[in-house]
Motif scaffolding. Sequence first.
Motif, PDB file in Angstrom:
ATOM      1  N   GLY A 183       0.782  -1.229   0.000  1.00  0.00           N
ATOM      2  CA  GLY A 183       0.000   0.000   0.000  1.00  0.00           C
ATOM      3  C   GLY A 183       0.817   1.284   0.000  1.00  0.00           C
ATOM      4  N   LYS A 184       2.091   1.186  -0.391  1.00  0.00           N
ATOM      5  CA  LYS A 184       2.963   2.377  -0.431  1.00  0.00           C
ATOM      6  C   LYS A 184       2.381   3.468  -1.319  1.00  0.00           C
ATOM      7  N   SER A 185       2.037   3.073  -2.552  1.00  0.00           N
ATOM      8  CA  SER A 185       1.644   4.078  -3.545  1.00  0.00           C
ATOM      9  C   SER A 185       0.309   4.722  -3.184  1.00  0.00           C
ATOM     10  N   MET A 186      -0.631   3.906  -2.715  1.00  0.00           N
ATOM     11  CA  MET A 186      -1.926   4.474  -2.335  1.00  0.00           C
ATOM     12  C   MET A 186      -1.775   5.389  -1.126  1.00  0.00           C
ATOM     13  N   THR A 187      -0.915   4.986  -0.206  1.00  0.00           N
ATOM     14  CA  THR A 187      -0.678   5.828   0.975  1.00  0.00           C
ATOM     15  C   THR A 187      -0.020   7.140   0.551  1.00  0.00           C
ATOM     16  N   ALA A 188       0.985   7.044  -0.311  1.00  0.00           N
ATOM     17  CA  ALA A 188       1.691   8.257  -0.759  1.00  0.00           C
ATOM     18  C   ALA A 188       0.713   9.212  -1.437  1.00  0.00           C
ATOM     19  N   ALA A 189      -0.135   8.677  -2.322  1.00  0.00           N
ATOM     20  CA  ALA A 189      -1.074   9.526  -3.061  1.00  0.00           C
ATOM     21  C   ALA A 189      -2.104  10.168  -2.124  1.00  0.00           C
ATOM     22  N   ARG A 222       1.148  -3.631   5.998  1.00  0.00           N
ATOM     23  CA  ARG A 222      -0.198  -4.053   5.619  1.00  0.00           C
ATOM     24  C   ARG A 222      -0.713  -5.107   6.590  1.00  0.00           C
ATOM     25  N   SER A 223      -1.880  -4.832   7.111  1.00  0.00           N
ATOM     26  CA  SER A 223      -2.492  -5.723   8.090  1.00  0.00           C
ATOM     27  C   SER A 223      -2.605  -7.135   7.538  1.00  0.00           C
ATOM     28  N   LEU A 277      -0.230   1.567   9.522  1.00  0.00           N
ATOM     29  CA  LEU A 277      -0.863   0.258   9.348  1.00  0.00           C
ATOM     30  C   LEU A 277      -1.994   0.394   8.346  1.00  0.00           C
ATOM     31  N   ASN A 278      -1.841  -0.278   7.233  1.00  0.00           N
ATOM     32  CA  ASN A 278      -2.810  -0.176   6.143  1.00  0.00           C
ATOM     33  C   ASN A 278      -3.693  -1.421   6.094  1.00  0.00           C
ATOM     34  N   GLY A 279      -4.982  -1.194   5.901  1.00  0.00           N
ATOM     35  CA  GLY A 279      -5.882  -2.313   5.617  1.00  0.00           C
ATOM     36  C   GLY A 279      -6.372  -3.055   6.820  1.00  0.00           C
ATOM     37  N   ARG A 280      -6.459  -2.377   7.925  1.00  0.00           N
ATOM     38  CA  ARG A 280      -7.001  -3.055   9.103  1.00  0.00           C
ATOM     39  C   ARG A 280      -8.480  -3.371   8.858  1.00  0.00           C
ATOM     40  N   TYR A 331      -8.850   2.242  10.301  1.00  0.00           N
ATOM     41  CA  TYR A 331      -8.146   1.462   9.292  1.00  0.00           C
ATOM     42  C   TYR A 331      -6.661   1.767   9.332  1.00  0.00           C
ATOM     43  N   TYR A 332      -6.363   3.002   9.557  1.00  0.00           N
ATOM     44  CA  TYR A 332      -4.978   3.435   9.417  1.00  0.00           C
ATOM     45  C   TYR A 332      -4.460   3.918  10.757  1.00  0.00           C
ATOM     46  N   TYR A 333      -3.437   3.285  11.195  1.00  0.00           N
ATOM     47  CA  TYR A 333      -2.847   3.677  12.469  1.00  0.00           C
ATOM     48  C   TYR A 333      -1.456   4.198  12.213  1.00  0.00           C
ATOM     49  N   TYR A 334      -0.996   4.928  13.154  1.00  0.00           N
ATOM     50  CA  TYR A 334       0.336   5.468  13.006  1.00  0.00           C
ATOM     51  C   TYR A 334       1.092   5.204  14.288  1.00  0.00           C
TER      52      TYR A 334
END
Length: 233
Positions: free
Chosen positions: A60-66, A188-189, A216-219, A226-229
Amino acid sequence: MARRKKQTKNMSKMRQLIAKLSPKSTVAEQYRTVRTNLQFAAVDETLQAVLVTSASPEEGKSMTAANLAIVYAQQGKKVLLVDADMRKPTMHYTFQLENLQGLSNVLVGDTMVAQAIQASGEENLDVITCGPVPPNPSELLASKRMQELMNDLRQSYDVIIVDSPPVLAVTDAQILSNVCDGTVLVVRSKQTEIEAGQKAIEALRSVNARVLGTILNGRDKKDKNYYYYYYHK
Ligand SMILES: Nc1ncnc2c1ncn2[C@@H]1O[C@H](COP(=O)(O)OP(=O)(O)OP(=O)(O)O)[C@@H](O)[C@H]1O
Ligand SMILES: [Mg+2]
């Protein structure tokens, strides 16, 4: 066959930018939380250029970056998203842009920076797509021209988000971490192995990257966030 399927998926509407399409959604809110946390993580220090990477492919790097680039732009910051994944570039699909002139052209000296910068369609957000995939990405990314390019871009943008290949596959992300102020690792979860995540962090730290934390992507949906940091100190 499987490969073609995957490629189509990358090019299709599956690459939806939730922060753009549903800014009020929980997921968009989580990206804003990541943005806020990055701002806290960088208190007292410059955090203008942020590298987004992960240990392994498809995390999920690219989707997160965008999406991160979009929420920064929505905040009124002047943002540039750079597709520095010269192995599997996707930003031209995501934003439906041409990819005839991009980062690779600038790095080999074919194209002026200004010609490689494209408007994303989102207010305040520009994109440099990858350009034609070169045979020697690591070499290009480690070049003096890349350093100069980043220094130039820093004059024109408040925030630069850089997408990259996986850390454990090739050295590109390690190289890029040195022209960025901080690095975030997407996990990615149910996919990223703890050991791989730790190895990726070690690999980044071994080249003195400033690892700001992990996303954390895709929980699972039933969990509220969904997204934790997380911070790594
Ligand atoms: N949380 C999620 N839920 C469902 N699908 C997701 C999620 N995150 C990413 N995806 C999908 O998984 C695929 C891989 O995502 P993405 O391209 O962002 O990963 P990547 O880490 O950049 O991959 P690569 O290593 O190939 O560059 C895409 O099709 C994307 O739409
Ligand atoms: Mg990618």
